[in-house]
Design an enzyme around this catalytic site. Structure first.
Site, mmCIF file in Angstrom:
data_model
loop_
_atom_site.group_PDB
_atom_site.id
_atom_site.type_symbol
_atom_site.label_atom_id
_atom_site.label_comp_id
_atom_site.label_asym_id
_atom_site.label_seq_id
_atom_site.Cartn_x
_atom_site.Cartn_y
_atom_site.Cartn_z
ATOM 1 N N LEU A 1 54.171 8.177 -52.160
ATOM 2 C CA LEU A 1 55.220 8.153 -51.164
ATOM 3 C C LEU A 1 56.201 9.370 -51.562
ATOM 4 C CD1 LEU A 1 55.802 4.376 -50.657
ATOM 5 C CD2 LEU A 1 54.555 6.049 -49.156
ATOM 6 N N ASP A 2 57.101 9.926 -50.656
ATOM 7 C CA ASP A 2 58.246 10.763 -50.746
ATOM 8 C C ASP A 2 59.200 9.821 -51.890
ATOM 9 O OD1 ASP A 2 56.914 12.558 -49.310
ATOM 10 O OD2 ASP A 2 58.179 12.274 -47.504
ATOM 11 N N GLN A 3 59.885 10.776 -52.692
ATOM 12 C CA GLN A 3 60.894 10.371 -53.400
ATOM 13 C C GLN A 3 62.114 9.354 -52.624
ATOM 14 O OE1 GLN A 3 62.336 13.009 -56.285
ATOM 15 N NE2 GLN A 3 64.156 11.659 -57.189
#
Length: 273
Positions: free
Chosen positions: A124-126
């Protein structure tokens, strides 16, 4: 690695089970050549028949993940001896970019799960909050990687966008590549990788905000953010793909669903909101 044979695999040979899991040919060959394969502690071969509750021991080389422990707990939505589903908080990376980092989800997972092997199946994106599936041994990692590739693991997301009306169900199939003018950004590009996002539902929340429910066939970097921006509905709080001044990305990976490759049970984890 010890595996308890589920009733759905009753009557299969060892070879049929390994092919059912679609393991890499190299791994299957190594297991075929091994003299240490056993069923219920008795020597076995690829032609041995498996029965419900048999204990199949696959002699696999031990592998350990190299992530350093953060000595911090992470939230676990589901766990058994083969895999786990973790909750990734906002602002925390899924995994370190180098082994000196210690403040990522995988660093917390090493401490929390008490497992020598913890590897992510997807990321997942940060700035995205959500569920992340991890494998607790290399055999299951290979099986889950293949399941993800073949779309046997369903990842469902929710995003808030600016819209007065519901957004129609649709499939966004636009290739995504790197943006040569911005090192951290992606863009729709004819020369990019295939990327497929499905908008499966939406509802108006009020104040000009609509919540969109999405599923992914592929998992490109920033895929949902790029695709929604491309059709005119950038995710709220996304300064990279909209004119937002705030870094408050309204995107959540809220559900994971799949058939467990070892127990054959239905697994569903949903983020509490």
């Amino acid at each position: 690695m010890n595996i308890t044979i589920n009733q759905s695999f009753d009557g299969m040979t060892v070879e049929e089970l390994l092919k059912h899991w679609m393991l890499p040919k190299k791994m299957i060959h190594e297991l075929r050549m091994s003299k240490e394969l056993t069923i219920n502690n008795e020597p076995a071969t690829f032609h041995s028949i498996l029965h419900t509750d048999d204990q199949l021991m696959l002699p696999l080389a031990e592998e350990k993940s190299q992530y350093k422990s953060s000595f911090r707990l992470c939230e676990v939505a589901y766990e058994d001896e083969y895999l786990a589903i973790l909750v990734k908080p906002k602002g925390v990376k899924t995994h370190p970019n180098d082994m000196m980092e210690t403040n990522t989800l995988l660093n917390h997972a090493v401490y929390t799960l008490k497992s020598d092997y913890v590897e992510p199946i997807h990321r997942l994106d940060q700035e995205t909050v959500g569920l992340v599936l991890v494998a607790k041994n290399p055999l299951v990692k290979k099986i889950l990687d293949r399941m993800l590739e073949q779309r046997d693991i369903t990842r469902t997301y929710k995003a808030k966008v600016r819209s007065l009306l519901p957004i129609k169900q649709q499939t966004i199939e636009l290739p995504i590549g790197k943006d040569k003018f911005h090192p951290n950004k992606r863009r729709v590009s004819d020369s990019g990788q295939q990327a497929v996002t499905h908008i499966i539902d939406s509802k108006v929340l009020g104040d000009g905000v609509t919540e969109v429910e999405l599923k992914l066939d592929t998992g490109r970097t920033h895929q949902i953010r790029v695709h929604l921006a491309a059709i005119g509905y950038p995710v709220l709080g996304d300064p990279l793909y909209s004119d937002s001044k705030l870094r408050q990305l309204q995107l959540t990976g809220y559900k994971l669903t799949f058939i467990h490759p070892i127990t054959n049970e239905h697994v569903e984890a949903e983020l509490k909101q």
